[in-house]
Design a protein around this motif. Structure first.
Motif, short mmCIF file in Angstrom:
data_model
loop_
_atom_site.label_atom_id
_atom_site.label_comp_id
_atom_site.label_asym_id
_atom_site.label_seq_id
_atom_site.Cartn_x
_atom_site.Cartn_y
_atom_site.Cartn_z
N SER A 69 30.85 44.16 4.47
CA SER A 69 32.17 44.68 4.64
C SER A 69 32.74 43.35 5.55
O SER A 69 31.73 42.56 6.03
CB SER A 69 32.40 45.81 5.77
OG SER A 69 31.59 45.58 6.78
N GLU A 125 35.25 50.41 -1.35
CA GLU A 125 36.17 50.41 -0.22
C GLU A 125 36.06 51.30 0.75
O GLU A 125 35.78 50.95 1.99
CB GLU A 125 37.53 50.73 -0.84
CG GLU A 125 38.32 49.87 -1.69
CD GLU A 125 39.67 50.35 -2.31
OE1 GLU A 125 40.18 51.63 -1.86
OE2 GLU A 125 40.39 49.76 -2.99
N TYR A 128 32.69 49.91 2.72
CA TYR A 128 33.06 48.89 3.53
C TYR A 128 33.73 49.47 4.75
O TYR A 128 33.59 49.17 5.88
CB TYR A 128 33.94 47.80 2.81
CG TYR A 128 33.39 46.89 2.21
CD1 TYR A 128 31.88 46.97 1.82
CD2 TYR A 128 33.85 46.07 1.22
CE1 TYR A 128 31.00 46.10 1.10
CE2 TYR A 128 33.13 44.83 0.37
CZ TYR A 128 31.85 45.00 0.31
OH TYR A 128 31.19 44.25 -0.38
N ARG A 129 34.55 50.32 4.67
CA ARG A 129 35.26 51.25 5.52
C ARG A 129 34.38 51.89 6.76
O ARG A 129 34.72 51.84 7.85
CB ARG A 129 36.26 52.22 5.26
CG ARG A 129 37.42 52.54 6.15
CD ARG A 129 38.75 53.24 5.38
NE ARG A 129 38.22 54.17 4.38
CZ ARG A 129 38.87 54.08 2.93
NH1 ARG A 129 39.32 52.71 2.49
NH2 ARG A 129 38.35 54.77 2.26
N ASN A 130 33.10 51.96 6.35
CA ASN A 130 32.37 52.79 7.09
C ASN A 130 31.27 51.80 7.38
O ASN A 130 30.24 52.22 8.11
CB ASN A 130 31.61 53.87 6.36
CG ASN A 130 32.46 55.20 6.23
OD1 ASN A 130 32.55 55.98 7.29
ND2 ASN A 130 33.13 55.16 5.26
N CYS A 162 30.04 58.33 5.39
CA CYS A 162 30.67 57.57 4.29
C CYS A 162 30.30 58.62 2.92
O CYS A 162 31.25 58.53 2.25
CB CYS A 162 29.58 56.47 4.18
SG CYS A 162 29.77 55.21 2.64
#
Length: 266
Positions: A69, A125, A128-130, A162
């Motif tokens: 990420s 997405e 990576y957000r987590n 996630c």
């Protein structure tokens, strides 16, 4: 000096900005030329070196962006994290699309690839957000780690969050798509060895160890127990109290001498 065209002056400004020369400076001209030339050469070399290093960092950052990420990538670049091989505690997540083989038989090759690309993009997405790290794509499956290359205190929690978000994203895709699909996710937490593994011609940053094998087998168990998410006791014990879980079963996973309790979110 004997050339009649030579202009003689004692004015330094005229000497600097015209063809006129100061006789006393004759011996200084070649030395000054060498000095200025050397200075320009050093400046040029430094500039080229800076550009080369910047290009290397950009390439490295782009490569890291394929696996990590943005926040993790920036930490790696700024702190120069080693990839030589370390033993760390991490959460390992495996996800797999249910019945993908039979589904792909009904699609053309182009449609299958297009579906996988869209699916992977949406899932990455979420990962990576987590703060997860994409270890590898295995056909329609994804292997993800939380805690590599740098462990954090909430790796297990972020892995479960996630997984929940991945399922929600899949539901949104199913609402828009023609062929709804299901997904199974298995998570384990424990020691792994992380580093660049492979040959001199092809290296891959990955993790190995019993935790990886266990997570993969837990993911397979989601089919048997009809659960979209299953995780081990090692994961459950690291979740905050407000995340409600339910025990699903105690199973004997292949390669394990004792039973493994499996949990899901309630």
């Amino acid at each position: 000096m004997r050339d009649p065209r030579t202009v003689i002056t004692s004015d330094f400004v005229q000497n600097a900005f015209s063809a006129a020369i100061i006789p006393g400076y004759v011996n200084f001209y070649p030395f000054g030329s060498l000095l200025i030339g050397g200075l320009l050469a050093w400046i040029t070399h430094s500039y080229r070196k800076s550009i080369y290093q910047a290009a290397q960092l950009e390439v490295a950052s782009t490569e890291l962006g394929r696996y990590f990420s943005p926040s993790v990538r920036d930490t790696i670049v700024s702190q120069q994290v080693s990839f030589g091989g370390v033993r760390v505690e991490a959460a390992v997540l495996f996800s797999d699309i249910r019945g993908f083989t039979s589904m792909s038989e009904k699609l053309t090759a182009e449609e299958t690839v297009a579906f996988l690309r869209a699916y992977h993009e949406r899932m990455v997405e979420v990962i990576y957000r987590n703060g997860g790290t994409v270890d590898k794509f295995i056909g329609d499956g994804i292997m993800v780690t939380f805690g590599t290359p740098q462990p954090r205190s909430d790796d297990a929690e972020r892995a479960v969050r996630c997984a929940i978000e991945m399922l929600a994203t899949l539901d949104a895709m199913n609402a828009q798509g023609k062929t709804p699909v299901a997904m199974g996710i298995g998570i384990d937490f424990g020691h792994v060895i992380a580093g660049n593994i492979g040959s001199a011609s092809r290296l891959e940053y990955t993790v190995i160890g019993d935790t990886v094998n266990t997570a993969s087998r837990i993911e397979s168990a989601t089919k048997e127990y009809g659960k979209s998410i299953l995780f081990s006791e090692a994961v459950r014990s690291r979740l905050p109290a407000h995340m409600h879980t339910v025990e699903v079963a105690e199973v004997h996973l292949r390669g394990k001498a004792i039973g493994t309790k499996l949990y899901s979110v309630s």
